[in-house]
Design an enzyme around this catalytic site. Structure first.
Site, short mmCIF file in Angstrom:
data_model
loop_
_atom_site.label_atom_id
_atom_site.label_comp_id
_atom_site.label_asym_id
_atom_site.label_seq_id
_atom_site.Cartn_x
_atom_site.Cartn_y
_atom_site.Cartn_z
N HIS A 225 0.82 -1.22 0.00
CA HIS A 225 0.00 0.00 0.00
C HIS A 225 0.85 1.27 0.00
O HIS A 225 0.32 2.36 -0.26
CB HIS A 225 -0.92 0.04 1.22
CG HIS A 225 -2.01 -0.97 1.22
ND1 HIS A 225 -2.84 -1.17 0.14
CD2 HIS A 225 -2.41 -1.87 2.17
CE1 HIS A 225 -3.71 -2.13 0.42
NE2 HIS A 225 -3.46 -2.57 1.64
N ASP A 262 -3.03 -10.50 -2.16
CA ASP A 262 -3.57 -9.97 -0.91
C ASP A 262 -5.05 -9.62 -1.11
O ASP A 262 -5.47 -9.30 -2.22
CB ASP A 262 -2.79 -8.72 -0.52
CG ASP A 262 -3.08 -8.23 0.89
OD1 ASP A 262 -2.28 -8.53 1.80
OD2 ASP A 262 -4.10 -7.54 1.08
N ASP A 349 -4.61 -12.52 4.02
CA ASP A 349 -5.81 -11.98 4.66
C ASP A 349 -7.08 -12.26 3.87
O ASP A 349 -8.17 -11.81 4.25
CB ASP A 349 -5.67 -10.48 4.92
CG ASP A 349 -5.03 -9.72 3.77
OD1 ASP A 349 -4.74 -10.34 2.73
OD2 ASP A 349 -4.82 -8.51 3.90
#
Length: 446
Positions: A225, A262, A349
């Site tokens: 990110h 992800d 995740d």
């Protein structure tokens, strides 16, 4: 500065805390510092950061590969006779000082993984030469970081460490949120340096054998990110992006294929290479999840148009969806791009037990992904492939899924059935999944 409040760890993750505490104490109390600033057993001294390198190129399998520093032999890459016999090489950089109590991106994460690897006998102590753990590696240099991030951001973060030392922890406005402690800057350099050294090691092995080991950077803070101008979403430096630029600059590996599985869109990596035709960024992520980017029509810009592919999956997507995406989108994209190396933002995740999203991947999903990506690298780029840990916030599902990924790299059967509970799964939104896959295939002429 401001940081949104986060609830404590969910109870399912809390069940794993008992098993990782001894690793926390081990890393905090057994610190060894090398005079050259190498990472040795949990910490490092920034006395001497990674220096400049002199690149000597040679052509192997269509890719120009170089690996030489100004002092000749790279002291941080295992010897040829050792690395060419390995199937897996990994590095551990747990960033023990970078931590906020009750934050999901905590310093429990990497110790939980290491504990699982030891418990499941997936370490060099048990496996001998087929698994290597890198113990010596330098932190990345400021120049390495500045290949992706603005120097003003890098220097600003370094200066902010004085404030963090005084206040204990600082929170960065507008970063989604991201915190920093007095060790964050240096530990983030260590994380990036671990990834760089794994690239060095995998490339070195690929010169001498047809089946080099897969690399895995068990590092934090995560990176995908972090945008060029600053941190974002728990991420400080873009570890994968930095490694991609390093692979190009130092090893002459011009064409880099990045897979990001992800659950959240890797907007930082996306932005870093949005106009670059030589780096293909492919992200699968949950539609509508943080940070809200990664739409199917975000395909790159200018010379880089067509080398960004975003595939937002509807909530509830699981193993069937991901298998279909791999076969119908990832494989043909990679085959057409013809990469010299594959780098992976490995976020765990998307697991059905993870508290921060609502996909229903299982441990078996990650085993299959790891196995398939390893084979893709073998088919297309001489086996050169390095994974980088990103998200994953349920300590149980994170550690078991990484361990099963290791098992996939070793060519061993999955033990996912011992952890996964099919009873908690529900029907995947197959129609919506099919629609988004068909739209992506149309946009990218697959």
């Amino acid at each position: 500065m401001h940081l949104h409040a986060f609830p404590p760890f969910p109870s399912s993750a809390g069940n794993a805390l008992f098993f990782v505490r001894h690793h926390l104490y081990k890393w905090k109390s057994h610190i060894r510092i090398d005079m050259d600033g190498k990472f040795v057993g949990g910490q490092f001294s920034p006395k001497k950061l990674r220096g400049g390198r002199r690149c000597l190129s040679r052509s192997i399998g269509g890719a120009s590969i170089s690996c030489s520093n100004s002092m000749g032999k790279d002291l941080y890459v295992p010897p040829n006779e050792k690395i060419t016999n390995a199937r897996l090489i990994y590095a551990v950089a747990p960033a023990m000082g970078h931590n906020q109590e009750s934050h999901p991106e905590s310093n429990f994460r990497v110790p939980a993984i290491v504990n699982a690897l030891e418990k499941m006998e997936l370490t060099p102590k048990i496996r001998g030469s087929e698994i290597i753990e890198l113990h010596n590696f330098k932190p990345a240099s400021v120049d390495d970081i500045a290949s992706v991030h603005a120097r003003a951001y890098v220097s600003g973060l370094e200066k902010a460490m004085d404030q963090a030392s005084q206040e204990g922890i600082i929170f960065i406005d507008g970063s989604g949120p991201t915190y920093a402690t007095s060790t964050t800057f240096h530990e983030s350099l260590v994380a990036a340096g671990a990834g760089i050294t794994l690239v060095d090691s995998v490339v070195a092995a690929s010169k001498n054998c047809l089946h080099p080991p897969v690399g895995f950077a068990l590092i934090r803070p995560p990176g995908h990110h972090a945008i060029p101008k600053g941190p974002m979403g728990f991420c400080v430096f873009g570890n994968v992006a930095i490694a991609a630029r390093y692979a190009q600059r130092v090893h002459g590996l011009k064409r880099v294929f990045i897979i990001d599985f992800d659950v959240h869109h890797g907007n930082g990596t996306n932005d870093a290479f949005y106009d670059d035709p030589d780096i293909f960024f492919l992200s699968t992520h949950q539609d509508g999840s943080y940070p809200g980017t990664g739409k199917v029509d975000e395909v790159g810009h200018g010379d880089g148009e067509g080398t960004t592919l975003n595939l937002p999956l509807p909530g509830g997507s699981g193993d069937i969806a991901m298998t279909t995406v791999f076969d119908e989108v990832i494989v043909p994209c990679a085959q057409r791009f013809k990469p010299d190396i594959i780098l992976v933002s490995a976020g765990y995740d998307g697991h059905v037990l993870d508290p921060l999203a609502s996909l229903q991947f299982t441990t078996g999903t990650y085993y299959t992904l790891a196995s398939n990506i390893k084979q893709l690298a073998k088919d297309l780029c001489g086996g050169r492939c390095v994974f980088f840990l990103e998200g994953g916030y349920n300590l149980d599902s994170l550690s078991y899924s990484v361990a099963d990924s290791f098992r996939a790299f070793l060519g061993e059967r999955s033990l996912a059935s011992e952890f996964d509970n099919p009873a908690i799964l529900y029907d995947e939104p197959s129609t919506k999944v099919k629609q988004v896959i068909q739209r992506v295939k149309h946009i990218h002429s697959l």
